[in-house]
Structures are given as C-alpha cells and as structure tokens.
Scaffold this active site. Structure first.
Site, PDB file in Angstrom:
ATOM      1  N   GLY D 149       0.828  -1.210   0.000  1.00 32.85           N
ATOM      2  CA  GLY D 149       0.000   0.000   0.000  1.00 32.85           C
ATOM      3  C   GLY D 149       0.855   1.250   0.000  1.00 32.85           C
ATOM      4  N   CYS D 150       0.251   2.366  -0.367  1.00 31.11           N
ATOM      5  CA  CYS D 150       1.006   3.607  -0.536  1.00 31.11           C
ATOM      6  C   CYS D 150       1.408   4.221   0.806  1.00 31.11           C
ATOM      7  CB  CYS D 150       0.208   4.601  -1.368  1.00 31.11           C
ATOM      8  SG  CYS D 150      -1.492   4.853  -0.802  1.00 31.11           S
ATOM      9  N   TYR D 151       0.421   4.347   1.724  1.00 31.03           N
ATOM     10  CA  TYR D 151       0.754   4.831   3.065  1.00 31.03           C
ATOM     11  C   TYR D 151       1.751   3.872   3.714  1.00 31.03           C
ATOM     12  CZ  TYR D 151      -3.171   8.197   3.526  1.00 31.03           C
ATOM     13  OH  TYR D 151      -4.026   9.257   3.419  1.00 31.03           O
ATOM     14  N   THR D 152       1.550   2.592   3.431  1.00 32.61           N
ATOM     15  CA  THR D 152       2.369   1.556   4.043  1.00 32.61           C
ATOM     16  C   THR D 152       3.840   1.712   3.671  1.00 32.61           C
ATOM     17  OG1 THR D 152       0.454   0.199   3.503  1.00 32.61           O
ATOM     18  CG2 THR D 152       2.331  -0.912   4.461  1.00 32.61           C
ATOM     19  N   THR D 154       5.391   4.312   2.543  1.00 31.04           N
ATOM     20  CA  THR D 154       5.931   5.542   3.129  1.00 31.04           C
ATOM     21  C   THR D 154       6.358   5.301   4.568  1.00 31.04           C
ATOM     22  OG1 THR D 154       4.155   6.645   1.878  1.00 31.04           O
ATOM     23  CG2 THR D 154       5.491   8.023   3.347  1.00 31.04           C
TER      24      THR D 154
END
Lengths: 337, 337, 337, 337
Positions: D149-152, D154
């Site tokens: 995932g993208c937030y992940t 980061t």
C-alpha cells in the site's frame, strides 16, 4: 461610533478586518495605513474592496493615526509593531496588536525566537492576551490586546480543557499542524509562489516555529504547570484553514464520550466553539469565526482534531471579537458564522 | 556525446530541460549557469534534482560556457539573451534560445512590444524559428534556434492547417487562451503568489500580450498573407497547461469531419500532434510533449480547442525536439509522451 | 417573519441559501426537503451548518411544505421542479425556482435543450425572470420567479447595456465562459471528481450548453431584436466563480471611456453591479453577491470581462435578492458584499 | 518480450502502469481488462493515452487473460482480486497484485479490517511482499507479489532503519500521514468530488485505516518484535503525493547526523531512496519512483519526514520495480526518476 484605524493595510489579515468592520454597525473605519508610496485608494491594493470603501491607504505616523482613531488594529510585522504601539497608546488610542510583539511574557524568550531584543519590555507585563474562550477577564478594560497567533489558538483551544482538568501529561504533547498558504502573508517570496506550493505538501520550520513558545506559555497559564509541546507545522495547498492533529498522553483512561462532554462544558456559552462528533474539515469553518474540535482514540492513544480559519478565528476574526468585548458590544457582532 | 550547457538554470523551463536531458543517451550536461551568488549545487535550487545530477549552478561568462559546451540552451529572460548569444555563437556554440529575442523578424516590432531596442539586428535575419511541425527546413543546420513561445505554439499549431489551405479569413481571428501559472516564471511577484492565484481565474495583458505579434508573424509566413489575431490570455489556478479556444471565420462552410481529416493530413508523420475527436483537456497532455487539438461547431461558428503543456511542448520539450533535429537524433528521443 | 422552505437542500445552492437566510432578520427557515432517506439533521449533509440550525432534512410533499412555509426556494433539478411547483403555488406558497424549468418562454425550445416535454406550459407565460438589474418590474408582485442561470446572468449583465443602446450587432456575439466546479452540482460524477478536475482546464458542452438559448431569449427581450450568441463553457479547477470573456462587434467605433460611462449609467443605483476600470478576477467577487465588469480593446475588437460568484450572484444570492424585492425588504438585506 | 495484462484498467494506478510499460523495452501490453460494458478503446477511459496504444478495454475472464499474457498486474479492488488471482496462477501467469488481498499474513486480521472472510488462505503463506528496499529475497522467483500500500511503503521505509537497528521503541509510534486525493481511487463518491476536497484539509478513518495492520506486520518482520503504530491519515487538496510526519521514541539519544548516516548505509545501493538533508516536499518526488526521507529533532523528540508519489512508488512504480526484479531486468528500467 468607534473610529478605527488599521495599520499594515496591504496584508491579508487587514483585508479581512476591513470586510468584517464594514458590516459592524458601531464602527467607522477612518484610517488605513501602510508603507506603500503614493496614497493609493485601498481597492488598488485589494480589488475586492472596489466600491465598498472610499479610503486611501496612507503612510501615517502615530500622531496622525491618533488624531483620527479611537482604536487601532495593528497588523504590522513583529518589531514594526512594538516600535509604534507605545506612541499609539500614549496618543490615547486603544490597540489590538495582531503581531507577536506583546504575546510572550518573557523578553528573553522573545529575543531567542524572534531574533530581536524587545524594546518595550515594561508593557509585556500589562498587555492582555486576547483569546476570549480561555477566560481572560482583562479583555474588556484592556488598552493593549496581544491578539493570538493562528496556530496558537488552534492548539490552545484544542488542549485547554484537558490541561485545565489535569487529564493529560503537560509535556510530550505532539501537535502536528497544517495550514493554508495565506498564513504566510502577502510579501512575495519564492516559497509562497503558486507554482511552488500548488500540488505540494511540506513540513517547514520543524523544531523552530515561533508559535511553539507561545503555545507553551499560554497553556502553562491555563493549567499552572510547565507545558512542553512538539509543534510541527505544514503547508497545505489551499488558501485558508488550519487543522491540527494533536496527540496528548492521558494520565488515565477516560472514555471518548466523557471527554466530549467535558469539552462541551468547558466551552459552554462560547459562541464560536463547536465541539462536534464528526471529524471537522477546514472547509467547515472557512470564512467563519468558528473553532471546531473533536476527539478520537486509536487503541489507547487520544487524538484531537481541531480546525479554524487562520485569517478569521486565527487573526482578524478574534481581533474583532476582542474589540467587541472591549467596547461592550455583543461578542458575535459583525463576525461571520 | 553532445556537451550541453543550460543558462538561466534556476527557472522552471530549465528544470524541465535538465530532467529531459538526464534521460537523453547522447547528452552530457556540462554546465549550469545563473546569476545566483555562490555556486550552489543545482539541487539547492531544484530539490527534485537531488541525487540525480552533481553539478553546481555557476555564474559563468560566455567564454567559460564555450569551453565546456557544444550547444547551449539559453533560458534567460529577453534582453539578457541577446546580450550573450552573439558571444556564444562566436565561441563556437550552437544555441537554442528560449527567450523572445530572436523570434520577431522586425526589430521595430520587437522594440514596440518588448520595450528595448534590439541589439543584434543582423542575426534576426538568420535565426531559425523552431516549430518543427510547421515545416522549418532550416532547423537541422541551424546554429541559432529561436524557440517559440508557449501561447504562440498553441495558437499556431491550432490554426496553421486552416490558413495554409486558405479556408479561413486571415484577420479577425479570436484566440481566447488560458494558461497555468508556471508560464509566469519563478521570480517572486505579488500576482503569482499562491494566495493571489488560487481560487481565482483572471484575464491579463488584454490587448497587450507579447505573443500576439509573434503569432501573427509566423502564421503570416504559413499562409503568405497578413494575419491579425485578437489574443486574450488568462491565468488558470493550476501549474501547467495551456488551452486555447479559437474562433476563426470560415470562408465557406466545410463539414467538421472534413476539417478533422485535413488536420490529420497536415500533421501526418508529426509524432507530437494528436488530432482527436474528443475535447482534449490540459491534463491529457500535461507532463508530455504532445499538442492536442480538435474542432467543433456552434451553429456556423467554427471553434478550435487546442492544448499543450506550456513547459514542455511550449518550452523545454520543443527545445529538445529542435536539438534532436539539429544533431540528427530521432525527433522523439528522450521526450516524454 | 416570512416562513421559508428550501427544496433540494442537499446541494450547494441550498447550502448558500441557508447561510444567507440565517442572517436575514425577517426570515425563519421552517422546512428543508430532499429525497434523502431517514430525516438526518441538515448538518449531516452540510457539516459547516453544525450548531447553526436545528432542522432535519425531510422528504416532504407539497402539502406538508405549504403548511409550514410562505415562500419556497426550489433548488431541485429541472423536471423535478416543474412537477412540484404547480402544487406549491396552488397551496398558497410563493416560489423562487432555481431550476431552468420556468426560464424559457417557448416550450419547444425547452424540450429541444432539456430533452423533456414541458408539463406546465401555461405558467411559462406568467413566471417572472428574476434578474433585477435588467429591470423586471414584475418581481415584487410575482408568485413564481424563474431564477436565472449562473452563466446566463454573467453574460446578460455583461451585454445588456450595449444591446439596450443598439451599439453592437445582435448576432455573432462570442461568449467564452469559464466556471468553477461547484456549478456542476454535488451529485457524484466522474468528471467532477477532484482528481479529474484538478490541474486540468477543459471546454465542455461546446455548442450544446443549455444556457445559450436562455441568454439569447433574455437579451432579445432587452433589445427587442433576435440575438444569437456562441456560448462556450469551460471548467476551471476552483470552487466558485465565473469569468466570461465576451467579444461583441461594435456597430461603429466608441471610445472605451464612453462605454464605461454608459455601463455606469445603465447600472446606476444597482447595488450589486461594479463597473470597474481594472480587470476583475473571480476572487474579487467570490463569496459576495457582486457582478464585476470592465471593457478593453484589442485593436478595434471590443472585449468585455465579467465575473460573478456562480453560487451567489449566479444562484442563491440573486434568489434572496428577488425574495427581498418580493417582500419589500431592502434589496441588499442579508446578502454578502 | 514479456506479454503483460492489466486488470482494473479504468483506475488511476492502471493508467500509470500503462504509461510506464509503454516505455519498457521488454514489455508488450497485450490485454486490458475491466468490467466496463462494450469494449471501448482504452483512450475513451483515459484520454491521455490517445494515440499511444491501440487496445480495447475488455471484460475478460481468467482463461482469456492467461492465453494472452505471461504476467498480470492486478489493479482490482480487494476481494475482487482474490477471486481471480488463483485462476490466473493456475493458468500459468505470474501476478503482481496491487490490492490488499495478499498482504496480510493472518486471515483473521484481514477479515477484521476488510470485512470479508479471506477465500484464498493457503496462498497468504507463499505470496511475497513486494517492497524491494527492505530486502525481500523472494521477489525474483515469486509467482505472486503482494504489492504494498502507498501509506504503508511511506511508513515502512521511513521507520525500517531505526527498527532494524533497535534504536526506537517498537510501540507508541505516531504516524501522521497526508495523501493527495488520487489515492482514494476513481469511483465517483461524494467525498472525493472536487468541490468537497478543494480548499479543504481533513483527517479521515482515524483509528480505523486498513494500512495500520499492514504497517505493523511488515515492520514487525523487519525488527522481529511486536510493533504498534498509531496511524492517522489525512486528505490533502492535491492530486498525488504522500507525506508522513513520524514521531518515534528513541531508546537513547543519537545525534541527527549519525541517524542520517545510518539511513544512508541502510539504503545504500537502493536507487529509489533519497536520504536528504533538506525537508523534502511531495512535489520533489511527484511523477517519480523516488522515496525521500530526512530527520529532525524538536528538543529530544525525533521527527521523520518522508514522501513518495502514491501512484508511483506507492503503487504502479513499485509494481514495475518488482516486475523488473522478477524478470531479471535492471531494477530501474522504464521507471521515472
């Protein structure tokens, strides 16, 4: 009618002040001042005022201002403010100062964070911090109001109920704050150009933002303890609005509903505070003088979400709110809701 | 490897040039110049280049540049450009000039619209206007390319097929153009501040924009007639992209399908022109070197909708396209699609 | 107190109506209706209203509405509007209809552009078009106001002085209009998603936008001639505001100053029209009920630049302006300036 | 040439995949699938692809896909993904799955956070988490990559060096994350409409966002301890980019310079990680596959600032990076920098 002057008339906070005061039934704007050359009509600096007010923006000294006004909203940069405020007071004006010059009680703290020695130290003891919701009884009688900072009000109003009741640790409070670009002022700078800010989100002044000591001082007053916060500001590609996400440490577990009840009691009778159940967005309070706040938990970590409009409740709006209290007008008079 | 220098390296067009050229297999960037003090690494001016290129941004004179480079992309403001280009050429460099200094054939027109006497008049006769899609056979052999303006390319490419076939009146052409803010450059100015542009749409330089004579000259060359356009630019709250809505007067009725066919033939074999049936948006061609165009009718009024990315096809992209043609590389090499 | 109901309460125009009317000293909002299930408090649909009004948003029929209200602001989509307005009028309510259902005099034109047969044809003859600045004497006594479209008001107010004095050709008028996204309504659609609109500028409904016949009809009334315009709308990545750039053909040369004088005379005494010398931006009139206009020339081509806030002067603001006139209140009462 | 299919082709991540893969010298895109009716050319769904690829977007079943492709990028929503991935693998395709369906090792955790029982539990044990920078040796040989995932990504990349060296407490880590709107996908919803998001900043899913357990699992693997984070996501009015401000608790004081050195060592040889001294903005890494990170202190509180482009390094970019590793191509091939 109260005759009002506005200094620093070319900026964004001044524009909001003018717009609010044009709707105020007991105010006459009698002077607009700036360092601008010539004396252009104010609508040349702020075209949205075209047809609304026929005043030039002049380069006025303190005596000229005192001749024309009973009260001065001083929207000058720091340092510039403390160099004229003493004269304005001596000339008989009351002053609401929107700069940081009279907010910090300790001149050493001022010098450390603002990089200038304070030149009006005596008055730091008598100026009144103008955040009506936390109970500052001196406002009505004040001659000099230190109008609070925008990040500051967001943070203080979000934390005051918890600190006042001693429910959280007074240190180690994390404040992750996000502001629209108008908070950076209207002086042309590379980092506030459209093409720099748009489509970009950034942290800035990490560990060094001047609102941190102000937050700590005022919250310390609220709770009578030494308060330490970690304040991290960010720039959001939008005009106006601040949202702070705040992570305090509860001394012991308290249910969310009880905390919301506490906030509602603490701010009972405060017309501009909205304690809500939903997650507020900056858009909900944009163009109003409201402060919106709610609470959530992630496991046992309490999270406060708080919003306000940086130019209104964070600057010009609270300034007029203070003005209303100083002259005995209804607190909400002329203020956008 | 072609050794390349970029002048005016602190601006937006230069940033795009650097990014494109870092992907070019036959280019070595050997010099970055600006009037900046010190010689900061380029990533201090453009943080997005961090870790991508290890060059300082230096204050170099023409001789120093000629020692290091075979070709110079000159992204300086007008006037500054024509004061260094002669020396660069004399020093043996080929030059792609992104300013307006070598675009207008008539020095009197230049002086009228740019407010400075031209100081390199002889070279106006030999510089090559670098818009490959309208057929400029001189590009491959050119030593000095006058790289076209962003509004200009949008307007010219949108109108060239109709004028070349004499289908529209060459005068009275209305060009209503809208541009993102990056077209205004990176020098801090009040009117390009985020809080001024955001949530605002405005017309500017109505009747006075400098791209108008350039459009008229180049389209006049395309059709061999005197061309007159009414060019009205607007500022859109977005980073990049130009959309022009153009209202020409057809000499006689021609069906829409036939006109689209004409455009497709005219631009046959041009890899960066997309004649489309749908209405293109600026986002479709943003971050690419494409020019998108389509046609519509409202009653009998023909309407052309044309888009491109002002920093790429409107500046840095077409500059590298010209560069590729000058050195015999494939026209599309390194260019984003 | 006038008891007021608002239909279509979940939309953006309704939100603006509520905010304005909460400041109106002679209005009590007594009903908010929408097709929404349940009867959620209005602040669940519009969180910015939290703490400001304690009304549920209900699924009400005409009789229930008439029991509660004297006047209804109908902010429903077209077709929905004409299916309830006859009942509201029969039930004794006065109606300000913000849809297009009662704006076009000719039912055949309505059917052609809106794709539905009109079901209340008789009333098309008696409804009053509610644009106070062009002189519609029927407004005060009207029971049914057809509140004008946003693009429409921008275009009409920009052109009326010239057509009324027969200074321009009534056909071949080019209107290049640009609107913020809120004009597209609040129903979720792909083309109004943030990630589609942001950083994009586009033309849409070229040659097919429904405001074109409305503009032509009303301007035809103004000048007593057949008017034909080419109307081209565009979508701007911003919330609110419309700017129209209009290219009429003057019958004979008239100096710019004389034209501005004519506009000022034509709109003399109209509190919401600002004829200005500077180029207005949409931001100047955003969040107000102002209409801003100026004129420029490019060679002999006249260019009109006109702006208003599509949700206020273009919808909810003019609706309340009509309301004020209907009830004999000051025209500007409660309206943001 | 590797024959590649993309499922869920109408979304934003798929668009980025197509754009990247069109530049990949060893890839042929052979199938684009979506539930869309008809079989429109892909440029009808993504106009920016006009003229770039001649493929229809079809409603294909697993067998049809396996006939045409060697590898499938599955950009379907969760649940949809795990209902087709088993068939694709059985049919001989390798799969990079961009959904969350194969990221969480424990099916009970999946069911708790995603609200559906997992239907392919066995494969959870063998799927490979595809974040190359934290060292997942299984990627080259994997048949099924769970793309992070993208937030992940980061959060993980920001914290991994500290946790791997046991320098911070593994619990009580505060992650205050901010994302552009494209992360919310392309399905029309009220809360991603332009007029809702623009000029607004908001927190959402506070305490309930699905990336929290994914962050905790992967960071737990990195350090071999139980990790607990408080993850608070926010929506920023911009297209793309994530910035996370992270507040870990250092076990004991370490100077900033030493920490930066540690990060540089940890990510040595990783072409897409930029450990920088300056504060990175989302714009610096937008439209690239870079991950930018730096560190600051406020008193003794460590603060990590980390950015990436949610659609590239946070989705399509890392997917192609995994693809490159799976086929032995250079890790950076075709990826924008």
């Amino acid at each position: 009618m109260v005759r009002v002057a506005i200094l620093g008339a070319s900026g964004y906070a001044a524009l909001e002040l003018i717009k609010i005061l044009l709707n105020h039934p007991h105010v006459e704007i009698t002077a607009l001042a700036t360092r601008q050359e010539g004396s252009p009509p104010i609508h040349q600096l702020h075209p949205s005022l075209y047809g609304r007010i026929n005043l030039a923006c002049e380069d006025l000294n303190a005596r000229q201002i005192c001749d024309r006004a009973d009260l001065v909203f001083c929207a000058l940069p720091h340092v510039a403010s403390m160099s004229i405020v003493p004269e304005l007071l001596a000339g008989g004006c009351r002053v609401v100062d929107l700069s940081a010059d009279y907010r910090l009680r300790d001149p050493a703290v001022y010098e450390k964070w603002y990089g200038h020695a304070h030149t009006d130290i005596e008055r730091l003891k008598t100026s009144i911090y103008g955040l009506p919701e936390i109970g500052t009884p001196g406002i009505p009688a004040a001659n000099l109001i230190a109008n609070p900072g925008c990040y500051t009000s967001t943070s203080i109003l979000a934390l005051a109920p918890l600190l006042a009741r001693d429910l959280i640790e007074p240190t180690g409070i994390l404040i992750d704050a996000k502001s629209g670009v108008s908070g950076a002022g209207r002086a042309p700078k590379l980092n506030t150009l459209y093409s720099e800010c748009n489509e970009s989100f950034s942290a800035y002044s990490v560990g060094t933002h001047r609102h941190q000591p102000e937050i700590e001082q005022v919250l310390g007053d609220v709770c009578g303890q030494h308060v330490e916060v970690t304040f991290t500001p960010h720039l959001v590609p939008m005009d106006r609005g601040i949202l702070a996400t705040i992570y305090p440490r509860l001394r012991q577990p308290v249910p969310q509903a009880e905390l919301l009840k506490l906030y509602r009691e603490y701010y009972s009778g405060k017309p501009f505070v909205r304690v809500c159940d939903h997650l507020p967005t900056t858009k909900d309070s944009a163009h109003t003088n409201f402060f919106d706040v709610t609470l959530r938990f992630n496991r046992n970590q309490l999270i406060i979400i708080a919003c306000l409009d940086n130019l209104l409740k964070g600057a010009a709006g609270v300034a007029v709110q203070n003005f209303n209290l100083m002259y005995g007008f209804p607190e909400t008079m002329a203020l956008p809701m």
